[in-house]
Design an enzyme around this catalytic site. Structure first.
Site, PDB file in Angstrom:
ATOM      1  N   TYR A 288      -6.273  30.959   2.666  1.00  0.00           N
ATOM      2  CA  TYR A 288      -6.244  29.449   2.181  1.00  0.00           C
ATOM      3  C   TYR A 288      -7.356  28.899   2.897  1.00  0.00           C
ATOM      4  CZ  TYR A 288      -1.815  30.506   0.068  1.00  0.00           C
ATOM      5  OH  TYR A 288      -1.043  31.086  -1.143  1.00  0.00           O
TER       6      TYR A 288
ATOM      7  N   CYS B  58       1.137   3.738   5.195  1.00  0.00           N
ATOM      8  CA  CYS B  58       1.780   4.277   6.507  1.00  0.00           C
ATOM      9  C   CYS B  58       3.972   3.741   5.602  1.00  0.00           C
ATOM     10  CB  CYS B  58       0.628   3.380   7.255  1.00  0.00           C
ATOM     11  SG  CYS B  58      -0.778   4.054   7.145  1.00  0.00           S
TER      12      CYS B  58
ATOM     13  N   CYS C 201       0.814  -1.115  -0.475  1.00  0.00           N
ATOM     14  CA  CYS C 201      -0.060   0.114  -0.393  1.00  0.00           C
ATOM     15  C   CYS C 201       1.263   1.499  -0.108  1.00  0.00           C
ATOM     16  CB  CYS C 201      -0.929  -0.619   1.182  1.00  0.00           C
ATOM     17  SG  CYS C 201      -1.217   1.488   1.970  1.00  0.00           S
TER      18      CYS C 201
ATOM     19  N   CYS D 113      -8.005  -1.556   7.014  1.00  0.00           N
ATOM     20  CA  CYS D 113      -6.733  -0.469   7.220  1.00  0.00           C
ATOM     21  C   CYS D 113      -6.765   0.172   8.856  1.00  0.00           C
ATOM     22  CB  CYS D 113      -7.413   0.763   6.039  1.00  0.00           C
ATOM     23  SG  CYS D 113      -6.374   2.467   6.732  1.00  0.00           S
TER      24      CYS D 113
ATOM     25  N   GLU E 122     -10.000  31.523  -0.896  1.00  0.00           N
ATOM     26  CA  GLU E 122      -9.825  30.589  -1.016  1.00  0.00           C
ATOM     27  C   GLU E 122     -10.317  29.954  -2.588  1.00  0.00           C
ATOM     28  OE1 GLU E 122      -9.432  27.100   0.425  1.00  0.00           O
ATOM     29  OE2 GLU E 122      -9.885  26.528  -1.599  1.00  0.00           O
TER      30      GLU E 122
ATOM     31  N   CYS F  14       1.061  21.675   5.882  1.00  0.00           N
ATOM     32  CA  CYS F  14       1.259  20.726   6.035  1.00  0.00           C
ATOM     33  C   CYS F  14       2.348  20.077   5.346  1.00  0.00           C
ATOM     34  CB  CYS F  14       0.000  20.075   5.137  1.00  0.00           C
ATOM     35  SG  CYS F  14      -0.078  20.368   3.301  1.00  0.00           S
TER      36      CYS F  14
ATOM     37  N   GLN G 228      -9.512  18.844   6.859  1.00  0.00           N
ATOM     38  CA  GLN G 228      -8.949  17.766   7.323  1.00  0.00           C
ATOM     39  C   GLN G 228      -9.307  16.259   7.725  1.00  0.00           C
ATOM     40  OE1 GLN G 228      -6.231  19.353   8.475  1.00  0.00           O
ATOM     41  NE2 GLN G 228      -6.156  21.233   7.373  1.00  0.00           N
TER      42      GLN G 228
END
Ligand code: SAH
Length: 400
Positions: free
Chosen positions: A261, A33, A30, A108, A282, A357, A232
């Site tokens: 944003y 992670c 995958c 998951c 935005e 981020c 989020q």
């Protein structure tokens, strides 16, 4: 914010019992992670030192804010619908890294288990309803993806079926069976994506059941989220992030605040009780529409939301000499652009809170602001994405 809880302290974590063995059977294929094999406490240390390294010489970094329970936090779950190449049975999962082959995923460890159960039911229903599965190579078929978005506080659940056509013969009965099996679903949307693209969603949304959007709550405020709008993915930790950002902004009630944003207006609206005037800007029109609805939903009368490129808007603010006291900015991974930042230096808000981020673009933009006369006061990493290499960060700048 209406609920003023103290800022959370960094959480102490015990090392995972399974040591360095991965608890996820899909991890290798995958690729989502990349750090799930590393005990969570170690993961936090890695993120802390990565941010410290990137911000070396810029400002001090406070201890990372981790999650007490770093599992099943993802409220937006996306599954590719495919066919098992051996059994020819429908499967849901993720593309194997760098391929068009679907790796089936069940259970998951980071996704909301309610979404997992709904996706499993949809896959089981495919043969009975003779839904043709989209083939990435031939570009034929109907059903491409399923996306499930869950409200952490409201328990509302939005199911988005991404398909190649706006006609869904038998769609009504299909949805009836699905919602019969999962009464927790509050809306089902058909999203039409006919393009040969890696983008999951197309531009057209057709509500099949319920209102066509969902709502959730953050920091005591209610938010509408449309299928296309950014929200989020880790709602539990979003409150930690927003509280930190609003706390850094040190608002008194007299300020004009720009939420740049702004997505669906979440950060600004959570801070709106503590400012005189809120402006949100935005690019995504759906998100701006949601932001306006969200202002009304929360009886916020001091907010304006504008659909425009943040850089262009900032240039206008600078040219017209509009007052700006506090800027909260939360750009995408690519960071902000020079046009935006140059105009910030012209407007000279006394406080800037940068929510990022991507610490790499944060470090780049931070150096620009520091060169332009701002003092980088402090930064705090917030772990929004446990078990992945991604790290969120909030940073405070003040005019020096
Ligand atoms: N602050 C919001 C959204 C952050 S994500 C929240 O916490 O939910 C970043 C947002 O920036 C997205 O909504 C994206 O649509 C928007 N965006 C990307 N490029 C932009 C640009 N050039 N101008 C304005 N907004 C932009």
């Amino acid at each position: 914010m209406t609920d003023r809880k103290p800022r959370p302290r960094p959480v102490q974590h015990k090392p995972a019992e399974n040591g360095s063995k991965t608890p996820c059977p899909y991890a290798a294929r995958c690729g989502g992670c990349s750090r799930v094999h590393i005990p969570y406490g170690e993961q936090l240390k890695m993120k802390q030192s990565a941010v410290e390294k990137l911000l070396a010489g810029v400002c001090k970094v406070e201890p990372i804010l981790g999650m007490a329970d770093p599992w099943h936090y993802r409220s937006k779950v996306h599954a590719v619908i495919g066919t098992d190449f051996r059994t020819k049975q429908p499967i849901a999962g993720v593309y194997q890294r760098g391929t068009h082959r679907v790796v089936p995923v069940q259970g998951c460890l980071i996704e909301d288990p309610r979404a997992d159960r709904i996706i499993r039911t949809i896959v089981e229903m495919i043969p009975k309803w003779k839904l043709r599965i989209y083939n990435e190579n031939t570009h034929r078929g109907f059903l491409r993806h399923v996306m499930v978005r869950t409200g952490q506080k409201t328990d509302q659940i939005m199911v988005i079926l991404v398909a190649t056509a706006s006609e869904f013969p038998g769609g009504k009965a299909f949805v009836q069976e699905l919602t019969g099996k999962h009464p927790e679903i509050t809306t089902v949307v058909l999203n039409v994506n006919q393009k040969e693209t890696s983008m999951v969603l197309g531009t057209r949304d057709i509500p099949l059941f319920g209102p066509g959007y969902m709502e959730d709550e953050l920091c005591g405020k209610r938010f509408r989220i449309s299928p296309q709008s950014f929200y989020q993915v880790n709602a539990r930790q979003t409150e930690v992030l927003y509280r930190t950002a609003i706390d850094f902004a040190n608002l008194t009630g007299a300020e004009t605040l720009l939420d740049a944003y702004c997505g669906t207006g979440t950060i600004g609206l959570c801070a709106s009780d503590r400012v005189k005037q809120l402006i949100g800007v935005e690019l995504n029109a759906d998100a701006v529409r949601d932001a306006k609805v969200n202002a009304r939903l929360n009886q916020v009368a001091n907010a304006d939301f504008i659909c425009e490129d943040a850089g262009r808007f900032m240039v206008k603010m600078a040219r017209e000499n509009l007052p700006l006291d506090v800027l909260i900015m939360d750009p995408p991974r690519s960071g902000s652009d020079e046009r935006f930042l140059r105009s910030v230096l012209t407007c000279r808000p006394k406080t800037i809170v940068y929510v990022s981020c991507n610490p790499e673009t944060l470090a780049r933009d931070a150096r620009f602001l520091v060169k332009g006369g701002y003092k980088a006061v402090k930064a705090v990493p917030v772990d929004m994405f446990p078990h992945t290499e991604h790290c969120e960060c909030v940073m405070l700048f003040q005019l020096s």
